[in-house]
Design a protein around this motif. Structure first.
Motif, PDB file in Angstrom:
ATOM      1  N   UNK A  78      35.729  30.575  40.937  1.00  0.00           N
ATOM      2  CA  UNK A  78      36.990  30.934  40.294  1.00  0.00           C
ATOM      3  C   UNK A  78      37.585  32.184  40.944  1.00  0.00           C
ATOM      4  N   UNK A  79      36.745  33.133  41.285  1.00  0.00           N
ATOM      5  CA  UNK A  79      37.223  34.332  41.971  1.00  0.00           C
ATOM      6  C   UNK A  79      37.836  33.952  43.317  1.00  0.00           C
ATOM      7  N   UNK A  80      37.184  33.053  44.036  1.00  0.00           N
ATOM      8  CA  UNK A  80      37.710  32.594  45.327  1.00  0.00           C
ATOM      9  C   UNK A  80      39.104  31.991  45.151  1.00  0.00           C
ATOM     10  N   UNK A  81      39.288  31.205  44.101  1.00  0.00           N
ATOM     11  CA  UNK A  81      40.595  30.596  43.839  1.00  0.00           C
ATOM     12  C   UNK A  81      41.641  31.655  43.506  1.00  0.00           C
ATOM     13  N   UNK A  82      41.265  32.631  42.713  1.00  0.00           N
ATOM     14  CA  UNK A  82      42.204  33.691  42.309  1.00  0.00           C
ATOM     15  C   UNK A  82      42.680  34.497  43.512  1.00  0.00           C
ATOM     16  N   UNK A  83      41.758  34.831  44.409  1.00  0.00           N
ATOM     17  CA  UNK A  83      42.143  35.667  45.562  1.00  0.00           C
ATOM     18  C   UNK A  83      42.643  34.845  46.744  1.00  0.00           C
ATOM     19  N   UNK A  84      42.520  33.519  46.658  1.00  0.00           N
ATOM     20  CA  UNK A  84      43.007  32.676  47.744  1.00  0.00           C
ATOM     21  C   UNK A  84      42.137  32.702  48.978  1.00  0.00           C
ATOM     22  N   UNK A  85      40.837  32.800  48.770  1.00  0.00           N
ATOM     23  CA  UNK A  85      39.878  32.846  49.876  1.00  0.00           C
ATOM     24  C   UNK A  85      38.869  31.726  49.684  1.00  0.00           C
ATOM     25  N   UNK A  86      38.530  31.030  50.738  1.00  0.00           N
ATOM     26  CA  UNK A  86      37.510  29.994  50.667  1.00  0.00           C
ATOM     27  C   UNK A  86      36.198  30.603  50.182  1.00  0.00           C
ATOM     28  N   UNK A  87      35.498  29.885  49.306  1.00  0.00           N
ATOM     29  CA  UNK A  87      34.260  30.406  48.716  1.00  0.00           C
ATOM     30  C   UNK A  87      33.241  30.804  49.786  1.00  0.00           C
ATOM     31  N   UNK A  88      33.136  30.023  50.834  1.00  0.00           N
ATOM     32  CA  UNK A  88      32.146  30.337  51.872  1.00  0.00           C
ATOM     33  C   UNK A  88      32.489  31.634  52.603  1.00  0.00           C
TER      34      UNK A  88
END
Length: 143
Positions: free
Chosen positions: A53-63
């Motif tokens: 969810x944090x990755x989605x919020x900041x617009x960064x791929x989880x990996x």
């Protein structure tokens, strides 16, 4: 007249490059990178229930987010704890030190912004920032 002005994309790109260049020394002084600051800022309003969810919020791929989280956690700027409801997930929270770093960076960034906006009169500055905030919020909530 509309035909003679530069496209918004070009204007935003030029402004974005200038702001990143001006903000970089502020962030370096705190030993954080731009993506570090983005992540720390996103956690100011509260913990992220999952790293995804944090990755989605900041617009960064989880990996690509994981090394950032590892670095920030090693510095004590954030913490990750197992989610009691699903121990496969990690809840990401900002530490007191992380909060202090974000606030200090933001003060420096506000000085950079003030310098950039100094040529505008106070009314123009206010309108510009208000409209930019509204537009950014609007596109943030688009699917």
């Amino acid at each position: 007249m509309d035909e003679q002005r530069q496209d918004l994309g070009a204007a935003f790109a030029r402004l974005t490059r200038a702001m990143i260049e001006a903000e970089t020394p502020v962030l370096r002084a705190h030993e954080v990178e731009m993506w570090d600051y983005v992540v720390l800022s996103a956690l100011e309003d509260g913990p992220a229930p999952t790293q995804s969810e944090l990755a989605a919020v900041v617009g960064r791929d989880k990996t690509r987010l994981i090394p950032i989280l590892d670095r920030l956690e090693a510095r004590g700027l954030l913490g990750r704890t197992p989610d009691p409801a699903d121990r496969r997930n990690r809840v990401v929270t900002l530490t007191a030190e992380g909060r202090a770093v974000v606030r200090s960076c933001r003060r420096g960034i506000r000085r950079v912004e003030a310098d950039l906006l100094a040529e505008l009169d106070p009314g123009e500055r206010s309108v510009f920032v208000s409209v930019l905030d509204r537009l950014a919020e609007r596109v943030r909530h688009r699917p």
